[in-house]
Design an enzyme around this catalytic site. Sequence first.
Site, PDB file in Angstrom:
ATOM      1  N   LEU A 140      26.490 -11.893  16.597  1.00  0.00           N
ATOM      2  CA  LEU A 140      27.769 -11.268  16.916  1.00  0.00           C
ATOM      3  C   LEU A 140      27.531  -9.774  17.047  1.00  0.00           C
ATOM      4  CD1 LEU A 140      30.232 -13.037  14.421  1.00  0.00           C
ATOM      5  CD2 LEU A 140      29.923 -13.541  16.858  1.00  0.00           C
ATOM      6  N   ASP A 141      28.335  -9.126  17.895  1.00  0.00           N
ATOM      7  CA  ASP A 141      28.248  -7.676  18.009  1.00  0.00           C
ATOM      8  C   ASP A 141      28.559  -7.025  16.666  1.00  0.00           C
ATOM      9  OD1 ASP A 141      27.761  -8.048  20.691  1.00  0.00           O
ATOM     10  OD2 ASP A 141      29.847  -7.709  21.281  1.00  0.00           O
ATOM     11  N   GLU A 142      28.099  -5.808  16.507  1.00  0.00           N
ATOM     12  CA  GLU A 142      28.294  -5.098  15.242  1.00  0.00           C
ATOM     13  C   GLU A 142      29.764  -5.060  14.828  1.00  0.00           C
ATOM     14  OE1 GLU A 142      27.373  -0.671  13.252  1.00  0.00           O
ATOM     15  OE2 GLU A 142      26.850  -1.105  15.339  1.00  0.00           O
ATOM     16  N   THR A 144      32.204  -7.120  15.635  1.00  0.00           N
ATOM     17  CA  THR A 144      32.865  -8.425  15.578  1.00  0.00           C
ATOM     18  C   THR A 144      32.643  -9.084  14.220  1.00  0.00           C
ATOM     19  OG1 THR A 144      32.457  -8.662  17.956  1.00  0.00           O
ATOM     20  CG2 THR A 144      33.074 -10.648  16.746  1.00  0.00           C
ATOM     21  N   ARG A 244      34.409  -9.252  25.475  1.00  0.00           N
ATOM     22  CA  ARG A 244      34.857  -7.863  25.607  1.00  0.00           C
ATOM     23  C   ARG A 244      34.906  -7.436  27.073  1.00  0.00           C
ATOM     24  NH1 ARG A 244      30.709  -4.936  21.642  1.00  0.00           N
ATOM     25  NH2 ARG A 244      31.953  -3.098  22.172  1.00  0.00           N
TER      26      ARG A 244
END
Length: 340
Positions: A140-142, A144, A244
């Site tokens: 997951l992105d930082e 999220t 996103r």
Amino acid sequence: MDVQVQGDMLVIQPDRRVVGSQVASLLTTALALPDRFVRTLFHQQRVLLGAVPATPVDLVGKSKLRLKGGVVEPYGVDGWQASPIAEVLHADDHLFVVNKPPAILVHPGGPEDADTLAHRVAHWLHAQGLERKVRHVHRLDEGTSGCILYAAHAYAARALDHALANKRVERTYLALVHGRLPQGRGRIELPIGRDRHVAGRHRVTQNGLPAATEYQVLREHAQRGHTFSLVACRLQTGRTHQIRVHLSHLGCPIVGDTLYGGRRMLGWRQETSGIALHAAQLSLSHPYTGERVAVRADLPVSWRSVLPWFARAMAETAGAERGDGGWPSIPRATAREIES
């Protein structure tokens, strides 16, 4: 077929479905191990049929099959003792699901990253008395939060990679976005590639990789002349920043996501609260038992200031196993939190 971990070994008790097949075939089909990995196991004599090293063409009988090594390994991160323990939502001998907090990295990019989810997972493994390599199956992105799937050993890692590549791991996200989507339910099918003009940013481009996101609007809210939408998204592909990029391209960037046009507002502090994107549910068929594993992660506290806007949507879906059109309900604990 029964698959168990015993020390630094995976032990397989064959059943009638695999008896009579070649050992190599069992490993590549029933255990979903890649051909190259299987060849390495045989070359290193790590495949035992009973107590004897097996060859690829040996036939599976009633004797147990053992795979040596690949279970007990160093964590792969240092300094985990100083990190909090990860919140694990589901665990068995082969896989586990972790609830990632917002605004932390999944794994370190360098020595300066001293507290990542990998550090916290290593701390949890140590607390369980396990020495296992930290193996995330996806990321997951930082910014999220929510569910991340981990493999508990090298064999499960290959099987889960296979499941992910074949779209057998279902991930559903909740996103709070600015504006109103063009329709209440839809599929965004637009290719994504790097933005050559902004480092770390991606965009919709004809030269990008195919990307597909399904979405459903759960609720809309008007506040001081602005509209906000609570949206459930389901990934059909796994491109970088996919949700996103797709939502921003439709004119509905995620709250707090300044990289893609979202605004810092509503008391949302990006540096401590991440962005308003949460991996709410993860489900898959267990690679060895075939049983359905479905895990939900409650929304983090960073959402608390905006949850009352959507209290009705929460209440309507609380307690339902599946929502309208097969979409999962919002986690029950979230609905209870709003009501209290």
